[in-house]
Enzyme design. Structure first.
Site, PDB file in Angstrom:
ATOM      1  N   ASP A  38      -2.587   5.283  -2.327  1.00  0.00           N
ATOM      2  CA  ASP A  38      -3.584   4.211  -2.351  1.00  0.00           C
ATOM      3  C   ASP A  38      -4.479   4.270  -1.132  1.00  0.00           C
ATOM      4  O   ASP A  38      -5.693   4.136  -1.203  1.00  0.00           O
ATOM      5  CB  ASP A  38      -2.899   2.840  -2.403  1.00  0.00           C
ATOM      6  CG  ASP A  38      -2.162   2.609  -3.710  1.00  0.00           C
ATOM      7  OD1 ASP A  38      -2.613   3.132  -4.737  1.00  0.00           O
ATOM      8  OD2 ASP A  38      -1.147   1.904  -3.682  1.00  0.00           O
ATOM      9  N   GLN A  39      -3.849   4.448   0.028  1.00  0.00           N
ATOM     10  CA  GLN A  39      -4.598   4.460   1.283  1.00  0.00           C
ATOM     11  C   GLN A  39      -5.614   5.593   1.294  1.00  0.00           C
ATOM     12  O   GLN A  39      -6.755   5.439   1.728  1.00  0.00           O
ATOM     13  CB  GLN A  39      -3.636   4.614   2.467  1.00  0.00           C
ATOM     14  CG  GLN A  39      -4.292   4.512   3.836  1.00  0.00           C
ATOM     15  CD  GLN A  39      -4.717   3.096   4.174  1.00  0.00           C
ATOM     16  OE1 GLN A  39      -4.015   2.167   3.879  1.00  0.00           O
ATOM     17  NE2 GLN A  39      -5.874   2.951   4.785  1.00  0.00           N
ATOM     18  N   VAL A  61       0.854  -1.177   0.000  1.00  0.00           N
ATOM     19  CA  VAL A  61       0.000   0.000   0.000  1.00  0.00           C
ATOM     20  C   VAL A  61       0.892   1.230   0.000  1.00  0.00           C
ATOM     21  O   VAL A  61       1.914   1.281   0.677  1.00  0.00           O
ATOM     22  CB  VAL A  61      -0.954   0.018   1.223  1.00  0.00           C
ATOM     23  CG1 VAL A  61      -0.186   0.183   2.522  1.00  0.00           C
ATOM     24  CG2 VAL A  61      -1.990   1.117   1.086  1.00  0.00           C
ATOM     25  N   SER A  62       0.538   2.198  -0.836  1.00  0.00           N
ATOM     26  CA  SER A  62       1.238   3.483  -0.831  1.00  0.00           C
ATOM     27  C   SER A  62       0.349   4.484  -0.125  1.00  0.00           C
ATOM     28  O   SER A  62      -0.836   4.242   0.100  1.00  0.00           O
ATOM     29  CB  SER A  62       1.521   3.959  -2.265  1.00  0.00           C
ATOM     30  OG  SER A  62       0.316   4.274  -2.931  1.00  0.00           O
ATOM     31  N   THR A  63       0.916   5.620   0.218  1.00  0.00           N
ATOM     32  CA  THR A  63       0.133   6.666   0.877  1.00  0.00           C
ATOM     33  C   THR A  63      -1.029   7.098   0.001  1.00  0.00           C
ATOM     34  O   THR A  63      -2.145   7.318   0.464  1.00  0.00           O
ATOM     35  CB  THR A  63       1.026   7.878   1.195  1.00  0.00           C
ATOM     36  OG1 THR A  63       2.123   7.447   1.999  1.00  0.00           O
ATOM     37  CG2 THR A  63       0.245   8.944   1.944  1.00  0.00           C
TER      38      THR A  63
END
Length: 256
Positions: free
Chosen positions: A13-14, A9-11
């Site tokens: 995406d979150q 998960v990337s920032t």
């Protein structure tokens, strides 16, 4: 079947899609139970982009390729957003006799259709990434044409960013002026490099100077108050460190 469970998960995406690493891993584990697969490792990358392979958990998973039989992910874009990197991974899996499975898309590398559709999905993901890059480039070109804003990543030697603008860093700026003065006096980039290192003047990251760094400063129109992007040169909004006449003397003319 031994499964390597991979979650990422990337920032971004979150924030946009609400991806949760815990939720991803629970679904991967449940899928393993339904297929009677044995989890052979749980690999989690938090805050990493899927557009490159420089991810610690991903690296660890690929280094332990002999410990599992299949990579299991929730979605295709969890593993890669770049078709070149995906192809390289698939070639490695094929070479080592390993498989790939994406739960949401229901793709399985044991079928020809699965391999075909996965390739299409990865190309679509890369297209989206490239389109974002093109939009960024168009915005930077507009700034260059209008002579507004600052260009490039990081801050160049002699400047610092303040409220989104370039401001002069006095100590580094004096070194930039010295570099230009020495070149105007006829010293070569190699001689200037030696002079800086002999004087124990640190380079940008605190190390020693090299010819490429000196040459880059001498050729960069930024120091004369200009901005350059993709062949476009315009007067910038930032303060120049060296006079245009000095830059012209060193480079045989003003930026063009």
């Amino acid at each position: 079947m031994r499964a390597a469970l991979y979650a990422r998960v990337s920032t971004e995406d979150q924030a946009k899609e609400g991806f949760s690493l815990d939720a991803q891993m629970k679904k991967l584990e449940a899928y393993c139970r339904s297929r009677e697969w044995k989890p052979a490792g749980r690999f989690i990358d938090e805050g990493y982009s899927g557009r490159n392979v420089d991810r610690p958990a991903y690296r660890a998973m690929m280094d332990s390729v002999n410990d599992w039989d299949v990579i299991l992910v929730m979605k295709m874009d969890r593993i890669h957003r770049n078709s070149v990197n995906f192809t390289e991974m698939m070639n490695l899996l094929k070479k080592t006799g390993k498989e790939f499975n994406s739960i949401q898309e229901k793709f399985d590398t044991t079928t020809a259709m699965g391999r075909f559709v996965m390739d299409i999905i990865q190309r679509i993901a890369q297209l989206e990434s490239e389109q974002i890059g093109e939009r960024v480039k168009m915005g930077m070109q507009r700034k260059a044409r209008c002579g507004t804003g600052t260009l490039g990543s990081g801050h160049p030697y002699g400047y610092v960013y303040s409220n989104g603008n370039l401001e002069i860093e006095p100590h580094e700026a004096s070194t930039v002026r010295m570099i230009y003065d020495l070149r105007a006096e006829g010293l070569s980039a190699e001689a200037i490099t030696r002079a800086l290192n002999d004087s124990c003047i640190p380079a940008k990251k605190g190390g020693a100077w090299n010819r490429q760094s000196v040459h880059g400063i001498l050729r960069n129109p930024l120091y004369a108050g200009y901005v350059k992007w993709d062949g476009i040169v315009r007067k910038g909004e930032h303060q120049a460190i060296v006079e245009s006449s000095v830059f012209a003397k060193v480079n045989g003319g003003l930026p063009a």
